[in-house]
Design a protein around this motif. Sequence first.
Motif, PDB file in Angstrom:
ATOM      1  N   ALA A 129     -83.832 -27.216 -44.474  1.00  0.00           N
ATOM      2  CA  ALA A 129     -83.261 -28.549 -44.280  1.00  0.00           C
ATOM      3  C   ALA A 129     -83.890 -29.187 -43.040  1.00  0.00           C
ATOM      4  CB  ALA A 129     -81.743 -28.447 -44.114  1.00  0.00           C
ATOM      5  N   HIS A 130     -84.527 -30.347 -43.223  1.00  0.00           N
ATOM      6  CA  HIS A 130     -85.281 -30.948 -42.118  1.00  0.00           C
ATOM      7  C   HIS A 130     -84.388 -31.737 -41.159  1.00  0.00           C
ATOM      8  CE1 HIS A 130     -85.229 -35.158 -43.544  1.00  0.00           C
ATOM      9  NE2 HIS A 130     -85.505 -34.713 -44.773  1.00  0.00           N
ATOM     10  N   GLY A 131     -84.959 -32.079 -40.012  1.00  0.00           N
ATOM     11  CA  GLY A 131     -84.256 -32.887 -39.024  1.00  0.00           C
ATOM     12  C   GLY A 131     -84.229 -34.354 -39.419  1.00  0.00           C
ATOM     13  N   THR A 132     -83.451 -35.132 -38.681  1.00  0.00           N
ATOM     14  CA  THR A 132     -83.289 -36.555 -38.988  1.00  0.00           C
ATOM     15  C   THR A 132     -84.602 -37.313 -38.874  1.00  0.00           C
ATOM     16  OG1 THR A 132     -81.025 -36.495 -38.163  1.00  0.00           O
ATOM     17  CG2 THR A 132     -82.052 -38.665 -38.352  1.00  0.00           C
ATOM     18  N   SER A 133     -84.849 -38.183 -39.834  1.00  0.00           N
ATOM     19  CA  SER A 133     -85.968 -39.117 -39.764  1.00  0.00           C
ATOM     20  C   SER A 133     -85.433 -40.531 -39.922  1.00  0.00           C
ATOM     21  CB  SER A 133     -86.991 -38.841 -40.868  1.00  0.00           C
ATOM     22  OG  SER A 133     -87.996 -39.843 -40.887  1.00  0.00           O
ATOM     23  N   ALA A 134     -85.980 -41.441 -39.153  1.00  0.00           N
ATOM     24  CA  ALA A 134     -85.570 -42.852 -39.243  1.00  0.00           C
ATOM     25  C   ALA A 134     -86.388 -43.614 -40.276  1.00  0.00           C
ATOM     26  CB  ALA A 134     -85.712 -43.519 -37.874  1.00  0.00           C
ATOM     27  N   GLN A 135     -87.369 -42.958 -40.907  1.00  0.00           N
ATOM     28  CA  GLN A 135     -88.244 -43.615 -41.866  1.00  0.00           C
ATOM     29  C   GLN A 135     -87.807 -43.319 -43.293  1.00  0.00           C
ATOM     30  OE1 GLN A 135     -90.688 -45.695 -40.810  1.00  0.00           O
ATOM     31  NE2 GLN A 135     -89.903 -45.251 -38.761  1.00  0.00           N
ATOM     32  N   GLY A 165     -95.764 -15.844 -46.094  1.00  0.00           N
ATOM     33  CA  GLY A 165     -95.454 -15.268 -47.391  1.00  0.00           C
ATOM     34  C   GLY A 165     -94.173 -15.735 -48.033  1.00  0.00           C
ATOM     35  N   TYR A 166     -93.485 -16.695 -47.412  1.00  0.00           N
ATOM     36  CA  TYR A 166     -92.287 -17.258 -48.038  1.00  0.00           C
ATOM     37  C   TYR A 166     -92.658 -18.430 -48.943  1.00  0.00           C
ATOM     38  CZ  TYR A 166     -89.444 -14.686 -44.634  1.00  0.00           C
ATOM     39  OH  TYR A 166     -88.859 -13.705 -43.892  1.00  0.00           O
ATOM     40  N   ILE A 167     -91.999 -18.517 -50.105  1.00  0.00           N
ATOM     41  CA  ILE A 167     -92.039 -19.747 -50.883  1.00  0.00           C
ATOM     42  C   ILE A 167     -91.032 -20.688 -50.241  1.00  0.00           C
ATOM     43  CG2 ILE A 167     -91.552 -20.834 -53.105  1.00  0.00           C
ATOM     44  CD1 ILE A 167     -92.292 -18.139 -54.425  1.00  0.00           C
ATOM     45  N   VAL A 168     -91.507 -21.807 -49.720  1.00  0.00           N
ATOM     46  CA  VAL A 168     -90.634 -22.743 -49.016  1.00  0.00           C
ATOM     47  C   VAL A 168     -90.213 -23.865 -49.963  1.00  0.00           C
ATOM     48  CG1 VAL A 168     -90.463 -24.416 -47.128  1.00  0.00           C
ATOM     49  CG2 VAL A 168     -91.656 -22.238 -46.771  1.00  0.00           C
ATOM     50  N   VAL A 169     -88.918 -24.137 -50.026  1.00  0.00           N
ATOM     51  CA  VAL A 169     -88.380 -25.279 -50.752  1.00  0.00           C
ATOM     52  C   VAL A 169     -87.720 -26.188 -49.714  1.00  0.00           C
ATOM     53  CG1 VAL A 169     -86.770 -26.074 -52.520  1.00  0.00           C
ATOM     54  CG2 VAL A 169     -87.979 -23.886 -52.810  1.00  0.00           C
ATOM     55  N   ALA A 170     -88.224 -27.419 -49.601  1.00  0.00           N
ATOM     56  CA  ALA A 170     -87.757 -28.323 -48.550  1.00  0.00           C
ATOM     57  C   ALA A 170     -87.484 -29.709 -49.126  1.00  0.00           C
ATOM     58  CB  ALA A 170     -88.796 -28.416 -47.432  1.00  0.00           C
ATOM     59  N   PRO A 171     -86.212 -30.028 -49.431  1.00  0.00           N
ATOM     60  CA  PRO A 171     -85.905 -31.366 -49.939  1.00  0.00           C
ATOM     61  C   PRO A 171     -86.087 -32.441 -48.881  1.00  0.00           C
ATOM     62  CG  PRO A 171     -83.902 -30.044 -49.722  1.00  0.00           C
ATOM     63  CD  PRO A 171     -85.044 -29.146 -49.386  1.00  0.00           C
ATOM     64  N   ASN A 172     -86.410 -33.650 -49.330  1.00  0.00           N
ATOM     65  CA  ASN A 172     -86.472 -34.801 -48.426  1.00  0.00           C
ATOM     66  C   ASN A 172     -85.093 -35.407 -48.188  1.00  0.00           C
ATOM     67  OD1 ASN A 172     -89.311 -34.890 -47.985  1.00  0.00           O
ATOM     68  ND2 ASN A 172     -89.587 -35.788 -50.001  1.00  0.00           N
ATOM     69  N   SER A 224     -82.022 -29.277 -36.363  1.00  0.00           N
ATOM     70  CA  SER A 224     -81.329 -30.507 -35.969  1.00  0.00           C
ATOM     71  C   SER A 224     -80.302 -30.899 -37.042  1.00  0.00           C
ATOM     72  CB  SER A 224     -82.357 -31.613 -35.711  1.00  0.00           C
ATOM     73  OG  SER A 224     -81.756 -32.730 -35.089  1.00  0.00           O
ATOM     74  N   GLN A 225     -80.399 -32.080 -37.618  1.00  0.00           N
ATOM     75  CA  GLN A 225     -79.510 -32.433 -38.729  1.00  0.00           C
ATOM     76  C   GLN A 225     -79.512 -31.322 -39.776  1.00  0.00           C
ATOM     77  OE1 GLN A 225     -80.601 -36.003 -40.903  1.00  0.00           O
ATOM     78  NE2 GLN A 225     -79.171 -35.581 -42.554  1.00  0.00           N
ATOM     79  N   VAL A 229     -76.836 -29.167 -42.218  1.00  0.00           N
ATOM     80  CA  VAL A 229     -77.019 -29.130 -43.662  1.00  0.00           C
ATOM     81  C   VAL A 229     -77.156 -27.684 -44.151  1.00  0.00           C
ATOM     82  CG1 VAL A 229     -78.501 -29.850 -45.577  1.00  0.00           C
ATOM     83  CG2 VAL A 229     -78.057 -31.425 -43.684  1.00  0.00           C
ATOM     84  N   ALA A 230     -77.886 -26.850 -43.387  1.00  0.00           N
ATOM     85  CA  ALA A 230     -78.071 -25.453 -43.784  1.00  0.00           C
ATOM     86  C   ALA A 230     -76.734 -24.712 -43.840  1.00  0.00           C
ATOM     87  CB  ALA A 230     -79.030 -24.758 -42.829  1.00  0.00           C
ATOM     88  N   LEU A 231     -75.877 -24.923 -42.848  1.00  0.00           N
ATOM     89  CA  LEU A 231     -74.592 -24.229 -42.836  1.00  0.00           C
ATOM     90  C   LEU A 231     -73.659 -24.767 -43.916  1.00  0.00           C
ATOM     91  CD1 LEU A 231     -73.983 -23.729 -39.019  1.00  0.00           C
ATOM     92  CD2 LEU A 231     -74.784 -22.076 -40.707  1.00  0.00           C
ATOM     93  N   ALA A 232     -73.715 -26.085 -44.166  1.00  0.00           N
ATOM     94  CA  ALA A 232     -72.932 -26.653 -45.267  1.00  0.00           C
ATOM     95  C   ALA A 232     -73.399 -26.074 -46.597  1.00  0.00           C
ATOM     96  CB  ALA A 232     -73.064 -28.175 -45.271  1.00  0.00           C
ATOM     97  N   THR A 233     -74.709 -25.883 -46.732  1.00  0.00           N
ATOM     98  CA  THR A 233     -75.273 -25.313 -47.960  1.00  0.00           C
ATOM     99  C   THR A 233     -74.861 -23.861 -48.126  1.00  0.00           C
ATOM    100  OG1 THR A 233     -77.167 -26.823 -47.817  1.00  0.00           O
ATOM    101  CG2 THR A 233     -77.425 -24.875 -49.211  1.00  0.00           C
ATOM    102  N   LEU A 234     -74.893 -23.105 -47.043  1.00  0.00           N
ATOM    103  CA  LEU A 234     -74.458 -21.711 -47.099  1.00  0.00           C
ATOM    104  C   LEU A 234     -73.004 -21.630 -47.586  1.00  0.00           C
ATOM    105  CD1 LEU A 234     -74.819 -18.676 -46.521  1.00  0.00           C
ATOM    106  CD2 LEU A 234     -74.099 -19.166 -44.167  1.00  0.00           C
ATOM    107  N   ARG A 235     -72.144 -22.472 -47.032  1.00  0.00           N
ATOM    108  CA  ARG A 235     -70.735 -22.472 -47.437  1.00  0.00           C
ATOM    109  C   ARG A 235     -70.595 -22.808 -48.922  1.00  0.00           C
ATOM    110  NH1 ARG A 235     -66.679 -26.623 -44.564  1.00  0.00           N
ATOM    111  NH2 ARG A 235     -67.987 -28.078 -45.751  1.00  0.00           N
ATOM    112  N   ALA A 236     -71.337 -23.819 -49.381  1.00  0.00           N
ATOM    113  CA  ALA A 236     -71.271 -24.220 -50.793  1.00  0.00           C
ATOM    114  C   ALA A 236     -71.806 -23.115 -51.701  1.00  0.00           C
ATOM    115  CB  ALA A 236     -72.045 -25.513 -51.007  1.00  0.00           C
TER     116      ALA A 236
END
Length: 247
Positions: A129-135, A165-172, A224-225, A229-236
């Motif tokens: 889960a990425h940090g905040t972007s203003a763009q 060696g990790y497959i990274v999945v990173a939503p925008n 950051s943000q 999001v990561a902890l909310a995702t873990l809980r879900a």
Amino acid sequence: MVRSTELATLIAAAMLLAACGGQSGHGGNGGSGSNPPAPQTPQPGQLLQNPQETGSYSVSDLLSMLSGDSDAAQLLSLAFAPQCTVTVYHIEYETVGGRGEATTASGAIMVPGGAEPSCQGQRPILLYAHGTSAQKSYDIANLAGASGNVNDEGVLLAAVFAAQGYIVVAPNYAGYDTSSLSYHPYLVADQQSHDMMDALTAARGALSSVGAAAGSKLFVTGYSQGGYVALATLRAMQAAGISVTAA
């Protein structure tokens, strides 16, 4: 310029996960009769198109993209040496907005490759889960960035995790890049966690088409943000009975 706090956070997370890489794997519709099947309503996590390659990077490519920041280069060399080439793909998928409305979102899949054993075979997935972007145009799958400005967070993600060696999945996130949502539900735990899970579902469905195979281990992290999001995702995921190796 790479933010030192961002780099330190990613490297610390990578070092904690370095010993945890592993193996193992995942997985029709049908119809009969003369009538064509009824059109289906798009479902959250549904992949909307084949993954689009945005770039392939050697270890030297990734390090040179970070060469503008000597602190980043030194920290990377002290922590570990990236081993794998990384191919980055852009994906689009169905998800939901902050009001539960159907919408779309996009993200990145970063796939390791190369001769090292840790770069081949069934690989653990890292959901990031990425940090905040203003763009609004933010796209973590575009490592070159807009107007030639390197996407620091995307490059660090590739160098620190995918090149190990990790497959990274990173939503925008919904509301960014090609998303049809007109706003971003900032720090809305229910929406953002489901967005992350939908991205993971879509990415798993896309892996075979990019020549990648997922193992049984799943890691969740963010900056950051994205920490929220990561902890909310873990809980879900825990509530949904999804096994997470570490967060």
